[in-house]
Design a protein around this motif. Structure first.
Motif, PDB file in Angstrom:
ATOM      1  N   LEU A   4       0.848  -1.190   0.000  1.00  0.00           N
ATOM      2  CA  LEU A   4       0.000   0.000   0.000  1.00  0.00           C
ATOM      3  C   LEU A   4       0.886   1.244   0.000  1.00  0.00           C
ATOM      4  CD1 LEU A   4      -2.974   1.023   0.225  1.00  0.00           C
ATOM      5  CD2 LEU A   4      -2.506   1.316   2.665  1.00  0.00           C
ATOM      6  N   LEU A   5       0.644   2.113  -0.973  1.00  0.00           N
ATOM      7  CA  LEU A   5       1.328   3.396  -1.035  1.00  0.00           C
ATOM      8  C   LEU A   5       0.285   4.493  -0.991  1.00  0.00           C
ATOM      9  CD1 LEU A   5       3.949   2.668  -3.841  1.00  0.00           C
ATOM     10  CD2 LEU A   5       4.320   2.695  -1.363  1.00  0.00           C
ATOM     11  N   VAL A   6       0.638   5.605  -0.382  1.00  0.00           N
ATOM     12  CA  VAL A   6      -0.273   6.740  -0.306  1.00  0.00           C
ATOM     13  C   VAL A   6       0.388   7.963  -0.903  1.00  0.00           C
ATOM     14  CG1 VAL A   6      -1.459   5.854   1.751  1.00  0.00           C
ATOM     15  CG2 VAL A   6       0.431   7.464   2.024  1.00  0.00           C
ATOM     16  N   TYR A  18       4.552   9.171  -3.998  1.00  0.00           N
ATOM     17  CA  TYR A  18       3.942   8.133  -3.166  1.00  0.00           C
ATOM     18  C   TYR A  18       4.926   7.727  -2.075  1.00  0.00           C
ATOM     19  CZ  TYR A  18       0.395   7.645  -6.760  1.00  0.00           C
ATOM     20  OH  TYR A  18      -0.632   7.882  -7.637  1.00  0.00           O
ATOM     21  N   LEU A  19       4.361   7.329  -0.951  1.00  0.00           N
ATOM     22  CA  LEU A  19       5.171   6.909   0.191  1.00  0.00           C
ATOM     23  C   LEU A  19       4.351   5.997   1.083  1.00  0.00           C
ATOM     24  CD1 LEU A  19       3.866   9.065   2.433  1.00  0.00           C
ATOM     25  CD2 LEU A  19       5.489  10.565   1.341  1.00  0.00           C
ATOM     26  N   GLN A  20       4.944   5.571   2.178  1.00  0.00           N
ATOM     27  CA  GLN A  20       4.237   4.743   3.145  1.00  0.00           C
ATOM     28  C   GLN A  20       3.410   5.629   4.074  1.00  0.00           C
ATOM     29  OE1 GLN A  20       7.391   3.773   2.188  1.00  0.00           O
ATOM     30  NE2 GLN A  20       6.520   1.962   1.267  1.00  0.00           N
ATOM     31  N   SER A  21       2.339   5.068   4.576  1.00  0.00           N
ATOM     32  CA  SER A  21       1.514   5.772   5.553  1.00  0.00           C
ATOM     33  C   SER A  21       2.269   5.868   6.873  1.00  0.00           C
ATOM     34  CB  SER A  21       0.202   5.018   5.750  1.00  0.00           C
ATOM     35  OG  SER A  21      -0.642   5.722   6.624  1.00  0.00           O
ATOM     36  N   PRO A  54       6.262   7.851  -9.167  1.00  0.00           N
ATOM     37  CA  PRO A  54       7.108   8.828  -8.482  1.00  0.00           C
ATOM     38  C   PRO A  54       7.089   8.507  -6.980  1.00  0.00           C
ATOM     39  CG  PRO A  54       5.005   9.824  -9.098  1.00  0.00           C
ATOM     40  CD  PRO A  54       5.009   8.429  -9.661  1.00  0.00           C
ATOM     41  N   LEU A  55       8.234   8.116  -6.451  1.00  0.00           N
ATOM     42  CA  LEU A  55       8.329   7.671  -5.056  1.00  0.00           C
ATOM     43  C   LEU A  55       9.168   8.627  -4.226  1.00  0.00           C
ATOM     44  CD1 LEU A  55       9.068   3.888  -5.735  1.00  0.00           C
ATOM     45  CD2 LEU A  55       6.857   4.894  -5.107  1.00  0.00           C
ATOM     46  N   ALA A  56       8.822   8.758  -2.962  1.00  0.00           N
ATOM     47  CA  ALA A  56       9.634   9.524  -2.013  1.00  0.00           C
ATOM     48  C   ALA A  56      10.983   8.810  -1.852  1.00  0.00           C
ATOM     49  CB  ALA A  56       8.920   9.618  -0.669  1.00  0.00           C
TER      50      ALA A  56
END
Length: 148
Positions: free
Chosen positions: A20-22, A30-33, A117-119
């Protein structure tokens, strides 16, 4: 001198291996919660609070498995370093209900995550380590091999 932001986040997984990415409102990545540790709060207490606030999940600290502590450039605060306690959480049939601060919550097959696109924390540490643990090779190397 760079500022430091202390956070706790979750590598949330489903039984099929999807993660799960938020994407928080106003952020392009996107990143983790998860979120900032407040006062004397423990990392697990922070994560339980943030998962409930952001996703409507009530996760007991006993379900949070330590995954590591990592440092990375902050995705949304210039000249700041994020120091993150990361916990792995396995979900089964829990329902995710994103709060107003979450623009998007998506389940992603691990091999498709690098296309998003990821943090920096997510891209360079969390998903890379999880991929290495699961498949015994580097995530970026695997993506490059698949694309060739």
């Amino acid at each position: 001198m760079r500022g430091e932001i202390r956070v706790t986040v979750a590598l949330i997984l489903r039984d099929n291996g999807d993660t799960l990415l938020v994407r928080k409102r106003g952020m392009p990545v996107y990143l983790q919660s998860g979120g900032k540790i407040e006062g004397a709060e423990t990392p697990k207490a922070t994560l339980a609070r943030k998962l409930h606030e952001e996703l409507g999940l009530k996760i007991s600290p006993s379900r949070m498995t330590p995954f590591g502590c990592f440092e990375a450039d902050a995705a949304n605060v210039p000249d700041h370093l994020v120091v993150a306690h990361v916990f792995r959480i396995q979900l089964h049939d829990e329902i995710i209900t994103p709060a107003v601060e979450i623009e998007e919550a998506i389940w992603v097959p691990l091999q498709e995550a690098p296309a998003l696109p990821l943090a920096p924390l997510t891209r360079d540490h969390i998903l890379t380590l999880y991929w290495q643990m699961r498949f015994g090779m580097d995530l970026q190397q695997s993506v490059a091999t698949t694309a060739a």
